[in-house]
Design an enzyme around this catalytic site. Structure first.
Site, PDB file in Angstrom:
ATOM      1  N   SER A   1       4.815  73.225 108.387  1.00  0.00           N
ATOM      2  CA  SER A   1       3.953  73.006 109.556  1.00  0.00           C
ATOM      3  C   SER A   1       2.496  73.357 108.937  1.00  0.00           C
ATOM      4  O   SER A   1       2.507  73.716 107.740  1.00  0.00           O
ATOM      5  CB  SER A   1       4.063  74.469 110.269  1.00  0.00           C
ATOM      6  OG  SER A   1       3.030  74.530 111.020  1.00  0.00           O
TER       7      SER A   1
ATOM      8  N   TYR B   1       4.913  83.608 111.173  1.00  0.00           N
ATOM      9  CA  TYR B   1       5.089  82.044 110.895  1.00  0.00           C
ATOM     10  C   TYR B   1       4.238  81.521 109.728  1.00  0.00           C
ATOM     11  O   TYR B   1       4.996  80.494 109.116  1.00  0.00           O
ATOM     12  CB  TYR B   1       4.767  81.418 112.107  1.00  0.00           C
ATOM     13  CG  TYR B   1       5.173  79.987 112.415  1.00  0.00           C
ATOM     14  CD1 TYR B   1       6.559  79.532 112.766  1.00  0.00           C
ATOM     15  CD2 TYR B   1       4.218  78.985 112.206  1.00  0.00           C
ATOM     16  CE1 TYR B   1       6.861  78.266 112.931  1.00  0.00           C
ATOM     17  CE2 TYR B   1       4.487  77.540 112.300  1.00  0.00           C
ATOM     18  CZ  TYR B   1       5.716  76.954 112.795  1.00  0.00           C
ATOM     19  OH  TYR B   1       6.151  76.119 112.857  1.00  0.00           O
TER      20      TYR B   1
HETATM   21  P1  NDP Z   1      12.568  74.283 119.206  1.00  0.00           P
HETATM   22  O1  NDP Z   1      12.298  75.599 119.491  1.00  0.00           O
HETATM   23  O2  NDP Z   1      12.604  73.089 120.085  1.00  0.00           O
HETATM   24  O3  NDP Z   1      13.870  74.212 118.304  1.00  0.00           O
HETATM   25  C1  NDP Z   1      14.240  75.008 117.143  1.00  0.00           C
HETATM   26  C2  NDP Z   1      15.529  74.810 116.784  1.00  0.00           C
HETATM   27  O4  NDP Z   1      15.784  75.524 115.602  1.00  0.00           O
HETATM   28  C3  NDP Z   1      16.529  74.836 117.548  1.00  0.00           C
HETATM   29  O5  NDP Z   1      17.516  73.681 117.221  1.00  0.00           O
HETATM   30  C4  NDP Z   1      17.393  75.995 117.426  1.00  0.00           C
HETATM   31  O6  NDP Z   1      18.685  76.032 117.771  1.00  0.00           O
HETATM   32  C5  NDP Z   1      17.085  76.305 115.985  1.00  0.00           C
HETATM   33  N1  NDP Z   1      17.197  77.486 115.292  1.00  0.00           N
HETATM   34  C6  NDP Z   1      16.235  78.574 115.200  1.00  0.00           C
HETATM   35  N2  NDP Z   1      16.612  79.512 114.810  1.00  0.00           N
HETATM   36  C7  NDP Z   1      17.745  79.280 114.083  1.00  0.00           C
HETATM   37  C8  NDP Z   1      18.550  79.650 113.277  1.00  0.00           C
HETATM   38  N3  NDP Z   1      18.392  81.230 112.688  1.00  0.00           N
HETATM   39  N4  NDP Z   1      19.456  79.498 112.655  1.00  0.00           N
HETATM   40  C9  NDP Z   1      19.711  78.093 113.102  1.00  0.00           C
HETATM   41  N5  NDP Z   1      19.094  77.383 113.970  1.00  0.00           N
HETATM   42  C10 NDP Z   1      18.145  78.045 114.371  1.00  0.00           C
HETATM   43  O7  NDP Z   1      11.671  74.003 117.754  1.00  0.00           O
HETATM   44  P2  NDP Z   1      10.751  72.538 117.364  1.00  0.00           P
HETATM   45  O8  NDP Z   1      11.902  71.675 117.496  1.00  0.00           O
HETATM   46  O9  NDP Z   1       9.374  72.349 117.799  1.00  0.00           O
HETATM   47  O10 NDP Z   1      10.849  73.034 115.857  1.00  0.00           O
HETATM   48  C11 NDP Z   1      11.606  72.459 114.767  1.00  0.00           C
HETATM   49  C12 NDP Z   1      10.923  72.797 113.385  1.00  0.00           C
HETATM   50  O11 NDP Z   1       9.705  72.190 113.443  1.00  0.00           O
HETATM   51  C13 NDP Z   1      10.763  74.164 113.158  1.00  0.00           C
HETATM   52  O12 NDP Z   1      10.976  74.441 111.813  1.00  0.00           O
HETATM   53  C14 NDP Z   1       9.341  74.401 113.389  1.00  0.00           C
HETATM   54  O13 NDP Z   1       8.656  75.520 112.868  1.00  0.00           O
HETATM   55  C15 NDP Z   1       8.692  72.950 113.127  1.00  0.00           C
HETATM   56  N6  NDP Z   1       7.317  72.781 113.475  1.00  0.00           N
HETATM   57  C16 NDP Z   1       7.132  72.661 115.252  1.00  0.00           C
HETATM   58  C17 NDP Z   1       5.965  72.198 115.432  1.00  0.00           C
HETATM   59  C18 NDP Z   1       5.637  72.269 116.865  1.00  0.00           C
HETATM   60  O14 NDP Z   1       4.614  71.859 117.244  1.00  0.00           O
HETATM   61  N7  NDP Z   1       6.787  71.947 117.802  1.00  0.00           N
HETATM   62  C19 NDP Z   1       4.712  72.278 114.598  1.00  0.00           C
HETATM   63  C20 NDP Z   1       5.040  72.493 113.329  1.00  0.00           C
HETATM   64  C21 NDP Z   1       6.298  72.645 112.750  1.00  0.00           C
HETATM   65  P3  NDP Z   1      19.395  77.105 118.669  1.00  0.00           P
HETATM   66  O15 NDP Z   1      18.253  77.823 119.343  1.00  0.00           O
HETATM   67  O16 NDP Z   1      20.143  76.368 119.605  1.00  0.00           O
HETATM   68  O17 NDP Z   1      20.182  77.964 117.741  1.00  0.00           O
END
Ligand code: NDP
Length: 233
Positions: free
Chosen positions: A141, A156
């Site tokens: 990020s 974060y």
């Molecule tokens: P979402 O909240 O939409 O999705 C998060 C995903 O991570 C879900 O699939 C969730 O699956 C999974 N997840 C969370 N915790 C765990 C865990 N302990 N073990 C396994 N899976 C886990 O987030 P985004 O799609 O927005 O984010 C994806 C990545 O992008 C992240 O790393 C985030 O930090 C990064 N990011 C996002 C930004 C944004 O603006 N959206 C900006 C910068 C970086 P489930 O809950 O089904 O287990």
């Protein structure tokens, strides 16, 4: 070198948001994907929607027993991995700052966003070593860059800063094996985490991860990328 063959790529948190868009993009290019969620039901629903070249795996990257079980399944069902996208992440900082953040919350963010990615590389290494062109992509990020650090987003920011550091160290450790390790900043993306006001679509957020996992030169390693450009962090 970049090479063009049907890859087998595991995407943590591939059931929604940026991870799901990465899975879709890889499938559209003819690759196979394994999508994970903490819930097998959710991962299975996502894989069924994605089609027959997608498979589901239950995985909580913060939980060692869950990693162990997922790896047992993976080793039974998969001969090799050509890519690992450490996309799973949480953003638990709403309403707190660096002066009020608790140790348990810091721990939660580090476990999910940083240590989970390191553990997944360690565990997937035997499968990645069977590929002729393996790549690891860590979804970081802008908050993980020194200039992006924010007192209002404490756990974060620290977890993504450390993920960038882990990317450099993993790249060093895996260079002799020919495994590229890079991180991406996807920008602010419309997902459950990013919210509806974010300017970027999940597809835009996924593009650089897909490129690094497939077409980019595998000599590029240990860097952070945004919009297919290496960026300072
Ligand atoms: P979402 O909240 O939409 O999705 C998060 C995903 O991570 C879900 O699939 C969730 O699956 C999974 N997840 C969370 N915790 C765990 C865990 N302990 N073990 C396994 N899976 C886990 O987030 P985004 O799609 O927005 O984010 C994806 C990545 O992008 C992240 O790393 C985030 O930090 C990064 N990011 C996002 C930004 C944004 O603006 N959206 C900006 C910068 C970086 P489930 O809950 O089904 O287990």
């Amino acid at each position: 070198m970049s090479s063009n063959f049907a890859r087998q790529v595991l995407i943590t948190g591939g059931n929604r948001g940026i991870g799901l868009a990465i899975a879709r993009g890889l499938l559209a290019r003819g690759h196979d994907v394994i999508v994970t969620s903490r819930s097998l039901e959710t991962a299975t629903q996502a894989a069924e929607k994605l089609g027959e070249r997608a498979t589901a795996l239950e995985l909580d990257v913060s939980n060692e027993e869950s990693i162990r079980q997922a790896m047992t399944t993976l080793h039974q069902t998969t001969e090799r991995l050509d890519g690992l996208v450490n996309n799973a992440g949480i953003y638990p900082d709403d309403g707190i700052d660096i002066l009020t953040v608790s140790r348990p919350l810091l721990d939660r963010a580090m476990q999910a966003n940083t240590f989970g990615a390191v553990r997944m590389v360690q565990e997937c290494l035997p499968l990645l070593e069977r590929s002729t062109d393996a790549r690891v992509v860590n979804v970081s990020s802008g908050y993980g860059s020194l200039k992006g650090l924010s007192a209002g987003v404490p756990s974060y920011c620290l977890s993504k800063l450390a993920l960038n550091g882990a990317t450099i160290m993993l790249a060093q450790a895996l260079e002799s094996k020919g495994i590229a390790v890079n991180a991406i900043d996807p920008g602010w993306v419309r997902t459950d985490m990013g919210g509806v006001s974010a300017p970027r679509s999940p597809e835009q957020g996924a593009d650089t991860a897909i490129w690094l996992a497939t077409e980019a030169s595998n000599r590029q390693t240990g860097k952070v990328w945004r919009d297919r450009q290496a960026v300072a962090f």
